[in-house]
Motif scaffolding. Sequence first.
Motif, mmCIF file in Angstrom:
data_model
loop_
_atom_site.group_PDB
_atom_site.id
_atom_site.type_symbol
_atom_site.label_atom_id
_atom_site.label_comp_id
_atom_site.label_asym_id
_atom_site.label_seq_id
_atom_site.Cartn_x
_atom_site.Cartn_y
_atom_site.Cartn_z
ATOM 1 N N PRO A 47 -89.537 26.105 27.580
ATOM 2 C CA PRO A 47 -90.079 24.781 28.511
ATOM 3 C C PRO A 47 -90.622 23.896 28.400
ATOM 4 N N PHE A 48 -90.897 23.113 28.195
ATOM 5 C CA PHE A 48 -91.863 21.822 28.237
ATOM 6 C C PHE A 48 -93.152 22.514 28.464
ATOM 7 N N ARG A 49 -93.816 22.989 30.021
ATOM 8 C CA ARG A 49 -94.585 23.293 30.470
ATOM 9 C C ARG A 49 -95.774 24.633 29.572
ATOM 10 N N ARG A 50 -95.136 24.871 28.365
ATOM 11 C CA ARG A 50 -95.164 25.881 27.600
ATOM 12 C C ARG A 50 -95.530 25.091 25.682
ATOM 13 N N VAL A 73 -102.712 11.851 26.826
ATOM 14 C CA VAL A 73 -102.887 12.951 26.718
ATOM 15 C C VAL A 73 -103.516 13.522 27.297
ATOM 16 N N ASN A 74 -104.068 14.604 27.169
ATOM 17 C CA ASN A 74 -104.453 15.803 28.299
ATOM 18 C C ASN A 74 -105.587 16.082 27.276
ATOM 19 N N PHE A 75 -106.281 15.773 26.005
ATOM 20 C CA PHE A 75 -107.164 16.692 25.821
ATOM 21 C C PHE A 75 -107.911 15.977 24.570
ATOM 22 N N VAL A 76 -108.566 15.440 24.021
ATOM 23 C CA VAL A 76 -108.921 14.726 23.065
ATOM 24 C C VAL A 76 -110.060 15.610 21.800
ATOM 25 N N THR A 108 -106.732 28.001 22.557
ATOM 26 C CA THR A 108 -106.729 29.313 23.587
ATOM 27 C C THR A 108 -107.391 29.326 24.888
ATOM 28 N N THR A 109 -107.292 27.745 25.341
ATOM 29 C CA THR A 109 -107.499 28.599 26.882
ATOM 30 C C THR A 109 -106.617 28.323 27.712
ATOM 31 N N ILE A 110 -105.453 27.003 26.483
ATOM 32 C CA ILE A 110 -103.756 26.754 27.469
ATOM 33 C C ILE A 110 -102.980 27.880 27.121
ATOM 34 N N ASN A 114 -94.231 16.933 31.267
ATOM 35 C CA ASN A 114 -93.339 17.682 32.434
ATOM 36 C C ASN A 114 -94.062 19.127 31.673
ATOM 37 N N GLY A 115 -95.552 19.385 32.317
ATOM 38 C CA GLY A 115 -95.942 20.531 32.467
ATOM 39 C C GLY A 115 -96.390 21.343 30.954
#
Length: 289
Positions: free
Chosen positions: A192-195, A243-246, A262-264, A215-216
């Motif tokens: 799934p996109f969330r993964r 994006v979520n992170f840089v 690793t947090t994700i 898409n999560g």
Amino acid sequence: MPETAQPVIALIYDFDGTLSPGNMQEFSFIKALDMTAEEFWSKSNKLTRNNDANGILCYMKLMLDEARHKEISLKRESFQRFGREVEFYPGVAEWFSLVNGYGRAKGVTVRHYINSSGLKEMIEGTSIAGEFENIYACSFLYDVDGKAVWPAVAVDFTTKTQFLFKINKGISSVSDNSEVNRYMREEERPVPFRRMIYFGDGQTDIPCMKMVRQNGGHSIAVYDPASAEKRRAAERLILEERVNFVCPADYREGGETYNVVTTIIDKVKYDYEFEQLLKKHREAAELEA
């Protein structure tokens, strides 16, 4: 293919500027042409502009034309040899086993994919080629003598998005367009996109990074730590909600990229366990109904 008891997390990477500090052609192929990187890309860009053409197809044509002119072998093995000279950002060589081990310890399966406008044959020659479940990238057609004669696959910023759906549905073939368009229920999709975690550094990655984020999933814009300009460009992507992170392109254990990933992975594992708990209670209620 239904989900298993152990969720699969896909780490999807652009190549040039993401895992490697520069374009893969610049480490040895362009040098073998007795050209500078500036000369090669200037010529490629001019070919693109003068013909109002696709830039990826033009750089691939230029590679063939210049190699023929300089009598450089056009066999797949030759491109793979050039790939052996490609350099990587700090920590890349150890990154895959590091993250795989972390995933195993958390009870998830980590798989790695390349989604690149670079050349597949060169990536196949790199020391990390065996780490990837699949390499989606540009490639050549070869004649009966094994020499490259024509582009087989050209991957630009829009083409890249189709490979996300192939990963999502578990399709490895580039040429298979029927399966990728076949209806598949979300719970049947292997990844799934969330993964998904998408790593990119530039303009060609924006559609993929934004698609995964919307898409999560999670998108990471990486930048060359030595370039303040590239850092600012990456930071614009997070401010524009693409994006979520840089993170700096440093893949060593304990670094920012490692800590984010690793947090994700932790979050995906907890989300999966929560989904399974919801499913268990719903199924129990349905049996009682």
